[in-house]
Design a protein around this motif. Structure first.
Motif, short mmCIF file in Angstrom:
data_model
loop_
_atom_site.label_atom_id
_atom_site.label_comp_id
_atom_site.label_asym_id
_atom_site.label_seq_id
_atom_site.Cartn_x
_atom_site.Cartn_y
_atom_site.Cartn_z
N VAL A 115 9.47 -8.22 2.62
CA VAL A 115 8.26 -7.61 2.07
C VAL A 115 7.21 -8.69 1.78
CG1 VAL A 115 7.31 -6.27 0.13
CG2 VAL A 115 9.54 -5.66 1.10
N THR A 116 7.65 -9.82 1.28
CA THR A 116 6.74 -10.93 0.99
C THR A 116 6.10 -11.45 2.28
OG1 THR A 116 8.23 -11.55 -0.82
CG2 THR A 116 6.59 -13.18 -0.15
N GLU A 117 6.89 -11.60 3.35
CA GLU A 117 6.37 -12.08 4.62
C GLU A 117 5.37 -11.08 5.23
OE1 GLU A 117 10.11 -14.74 6.30
OE2 GLU A 117 10.24 -12.55 6.37
N ILE A 118 5.65 -9.81 5.07
CA ILE A 118 4.73 -8.78 5.57
C ILE A 118 3.41 -8.84 4.81
CG2 ILE A 118 4.32 -6.28 5.77
CD1 ILE A 118 7.35 -6.00 6.29
N SER A 119 3.50 -8.96 3.50
CA SER A 119 2.28 -9.06 2.67
C SER A 119 1.48 -10.29 3.04
CB SER A 119 2.66 -9.15 1.18
OG SER A 119 3.23 -7.95 0.77
N SER A 120 2.16 -11.39 3.27
CA SER A 120 1.50 -12.63 3.64
C SER A 120 0.78 -12.46 4.98
CB SER A 120 2.54 -13.75 3.73
OG SER A 120 1.94 -14.93 4.19
N LEU A 121 1.39 -11.79 5.92
CA LEU A 121 0.76 -11.55 7.22
C LEU A 121 -0.47 -10.66 7.10
CD1 LEU A 121 3.72 -11.01 9.71
CD2 LEU A 121 1.96 -12.74 9.86
N LEU A 122 -0.37 -9.66 6.27
CA LEU A 122 -1.48 -8.72 6.12
C LEU A 122 -2.66 -9.32 5.38
CD1 LEU A 122 0.48 -5.41 5.40
CD2 LEU A 122 -0.66 -6.08 7.52
N ASN A 123 -2.40 -10.30 4.56
CA ASN A 123 -3.48 -10.95 3.79
C ASN A 123 -4.11 -12.02 4.58
OD1 ASN A 123 -3.05 -9.33 1.57
ND2 ASN A 123 -1.58 -10.76 0.68
#
Length: 123
Positions: A115-123
């Motif tokens: 979830v952290t990696e997904i958030s990082s990608l989206l930001n």
């Protein structure tokens, strides 16, 4: 000058390229696999005298070299396709490779993003 096996392999590779439209990499891999197979058997052996036993001996030799199941599976696919082609072209009457079972290729689960990696990608 090509011997009978080499001529048949060349015709098969041309068939894969023209009729089946396989990629150059696949054709190259099939060529290597078939050359390796025909190098392992008696060069004077007629194509219709090659047996299931000859193919199994080839794979026994390969398994001693610690080749991956995926590579062994591809090599078997190359040989099976070649013998199927020979039957279709009436060079042989029986596909001796048909009954040989492919090794089990281990299936790997895909890697997922956290979830952290997904958030990082989206930001």
């Amino acid at each position: 000058m090509l011997n009978n096996h080499q001529r048949r392999v060349q015709n098969f590779l041309q068939y894969l390229q023209v009729e089946k439209q396989y990629s150059p990499d696949t054709i190259r891999a099939y060529k290597v696999d078939l050359i390796q197979f025909f190098t392992s058997i008696d060069p004077g052996l007629s194509i219709n005298k090659i047996s299931t036993n000859d193919i199994q001996k080839f794979f026994q030799q390969l398994s001693q070299k610690k080749i991956s199941e995926r590579t062994l599976s591809r090599k078997l696919a190359s040989i099976k396709s070649f013998f199927k082609y020979l039957v279709i072209n009436e060079d042989i009457t029986v596909n001796v490779a048909k009954l040989i079972k492919a090794p089990r290729v281990p299936k790997h689960l895909p890697n997922y993003l956290s979830v952290t990696e997904i958030s990082s990608l989206l930001n």
